[in-house]
Write an enzyme that holds these catalytic residues in place. Structure first.
Site, PDB file in Angstrom:
ATOM      1  N   ARG A  10       0.831  -1.210   0.000  1.00 37.82           N
ATOM      2  CA  ARG A  10       0.000   0.000   0.000  1.00 37.82           C
ATOM      3  C   ARG A  10       0.868   1.263   0.000  1.00 37.82           C
ATOM      4  NH1 ARG A  10      -0.889   4.824   1.823  1.00 37.82           N
ATOM      5  NH2 ARG A  10      -0.209   4.096   3.872  1.00 37.82           N
ATOM      6  N   ASP A  11       1.483   1.595   1.131  1.00 41.85           N
ATOM      7  CA  ASP A  11       2.265   2.837   1.214  1.00 41.85           C
ATOM      8  C   ASP A  11       3.406   2.807   0.206  1.00 41.85           C
ATOM      9  OD1 ASP A  11       2.944   5.343   2.103  1.00 41.85           O
ATOM     10  OD2 ASP A  11       3.792   4.701   4.012  1.00 41.85           O
ATOM     11  N   HIS A 203       5.484   4.105  12.642  1.00 42.55           N
ATOM     12  CA  HIS A 203       5.639   4.066  11.184  1.00 42.55           C
ATOM     13  C   HIS A 203       6.678   5.121  10.807  1.00 42.55           C
ATOM     14  CE1 HIS A 203       3.696   4.026   6.991  1.00 42.55           C
ATOM     15  NE2 HIS A 203       4.383   5.158   6.961  1.00 42.55           N
ATOM     16  N   HIS A 205       9.735   6.676   8.150  1.00 43.62           N
ATOM     17  CA  HIS A 205      10.348   6.753   6.817  1.00 43.62           C
ATOM     18  C   HIS A 205      11.830   7.032   6.999  1.00 43.62           C
ATOM     19  CE1 HIS A 205       6.826   6.797   3.994  1.00 43.62           C
ATOM     20  NE2 HIS A 205       6.223   6.890   5.171  1.00 43.62           N
ATOM     21  N   CYS A 236       5.912   9.510  -0.202  1.00 43.04           N
ATOM     22  CA  CYS A 236       4.655  10.242  -0.044  1.00 43.04           C
ATOM     23  C   CYS A 236       4.601  11.315  -1.111  1.00 43.04           C
ATOM     24  CB  CYS A 236       4.545  10.862   1.337  1.00 43.04           C
ATOM     25  SG  CYS A 236       3.034  11.842   1.510  1.00 43.04           S
ATOM     26  N   ASN A 245       9.615   3.961   3.166  1.00 41.42           N
ATOM     27  CA  ASN A 245       9.458   3.469   4.531  1.00 41.42           C
ATOM     28  C   ASN A 245      10.726   2.766   4.979  1.00 41.42           C
ATOM     29  OD1 ASN A 245       6.627   3.058   3.034  1.00 41.42           O
ATOM     30  ND2 ASN A 245       6.257   3.522   5.177  1.00 41.42           N
TER      31      ASN A 245
END
Lengths: 294, 294
Positions: A10-11, A203, A205, A236, A245
């Site tokens: 997803r991300d 979470h 990065h 992002c 990430n």
């Protein structure tokens, strides 16, 4: 023992330029399951016009292998996303807002207060439907437009999400601004307010190279669930110069070296990262896939 | 407050394919001094036939700005290197061996025991000459050929170097195999044997993405001196797939974020990293120079 929440499908993929087919997504997730990952953010119910890469959420979910005690999560940013999610057999809704007005205006065209009000209804309805609901709070460690995001603001959003029905919270360092002391401060404040037993995830990065140092700091502060992305995929699109990430296999390598179990097979993760890189149009950021397992 | 030992001009450049001119080296070191760095491993007195990039050690030292309380170090691997070093005004000799026989045989064509015996004489003579002498122990956190290097071996080499006259020891993770728990274990054992006041430095490579996490662990264990390399330059030609040192400006960014002083100006370091990248034939590894200061 720590729990990995794999967010690469997803991300990670959401922020890749190359469009990835449904079958590759399904194979990626299947490989991750085979490698021992049990918590996977698999899809996003975001507007397909805004994020075409995620348009096939329903199709991906239909094709995923069931069972194996795997929990699939899907991102929900709005009521329309909730309506889509509730028609699927997704296990967990990941309801997301940022905690900075400037960032949220750019990202979601509303203030944080407006977002929390709308999303609280989404959380209530999601929880009533029987789905698990986790809240994800972006820019929790800083905003590229505003700088510091007040801790009181972050905790207030968390409180409202929990009151609405979130049984888990993830604090996200959307643009890689966190440092280890801050991670410990924020985590301690969170546990003080919501109790040490509350399921908190982090979470990070790796934008400024601090992904694993912050993960270490979070672990030291008591956190046992960390988001990461296979091969370091991700970024992002709304954040200037954001990079991926924390890399799943690099993180697993750190924890295994420290004698801390993850439930994952490091060799299979590295193989999956290499396989994935062959399907992208760019070299990926993971370090272990280049250096080899020591 | 931590002390940076900048190793880019030596460990960094030594492992770059592109030959760098004397004047660029001098400008690099001058820029680092201007940015507040006060401890610089500037040159290597290694055989110029083996490492042509370092052949101009004497010329570099002659051209460097004097004063400013800057300490210049030069690598010494043998008696012939010592003889060259003693003819210069270098402040500190950095006497290096690895602690793994397999690695040392490949790297220096002798066992660790043979190396320690020879280098002890070098240390004694260097100390008698009035130079400072620091011992650097490579593969202290693992060897790519042997795996684990026994802690007793590492401490034994340190002890022999200290007895010969080293007033400082640096433990080096030559190929990026360390993990944070190991860093804390090794550091605690070192301090237990040699006293908490003994000047211990740590030297990490970011081969598997753990450079800053290991730096954090070392700081937590009480270490206050860290080697790093501007823009993340460096590697090791004798080690398979080694990548650069911990990046100076990324490390400074971490410490400043944590409220820990380094004496360095982060903006000037980033500018220096960008300037340096323009003189190399490849993109360098530093993250902050791409992402920007938060």
């Amino acid at each position: 023992m720590i729990e990995i929440c794999e967010v690469g499908p997803r991300d990670g993929l959401q922020n890749e330029c190359k469009m990835i087919s449904t079958s590759i997504k399904v194979e990626l997730i299947t490989r991750l399951i085979d490698a021992g990952i049990r918590n996977i953010e698999a899809v996003s119910f975001v507007n397909p016009k805004v994020v075409p890469q995620m348009a096939d959420a329903e199709e991906v979910l239909k094709l995923l292998p069931k069972g194996n005690n795997v929990r699939f999560g899907g991102l929900v940013l709005s009521r329309s996303g909730l309506e889509r999610a509730l028609k699927t057999d997704i296990d967990f809704l990941h309801v997301v807002t940022t905690t900075s007005d400037s960032f949220n205006q750019r990202n979601a065209k509303r203030t944080v207060e407006q977002a929390v009000e709308e999303l609280s209804k989404v959380i209530i309805e999601g929880a009533e439907s029987g789905k698990g609901v986790a809240g994800v709070l972006g820019t929790a460690f800083g905003c590229p437009f505003e700088g510091e995001v007040p801790l009181t603001r972050v905790l207030s959003v968390a409180e409202q999400f929990i009151e609405a029905g979130c049984t888990e919270i993830t604090l996200a360092d959307t643009t890689g601004m966190a440092n280890p002391i801050q991670v410990q401060t924020v985590t301690a404040a969170f546990y003080k307010q919501f109790g040490k037993g509350f399921p908190l995830g982090l979470h990070f990065h790796n934008t400024r190279g601090l992904g694993l140092a912050n993960t270490l700091a979070g672990y030291q502060a008591g956190v046992r669930r960390f988001d990461s992305s296979i091969a370091g995929l991700g970024g992002c699109p709304f954040a200037p110069k954001a990079v991926g990430n924390v890399c799943t296999e690099d993180m697993v390598n750190m924890f295994h070296g420290m004698g801390i179990e993850t439930g994952a097979d490091l060799n299979q993760l590295v193989e999956t990262a290499k396989w994935l890189e062959n399907h992208m149009d760019r070299p990926l950021d993971g370090m272990l896939m280049k250096a080899g397992i020591a």
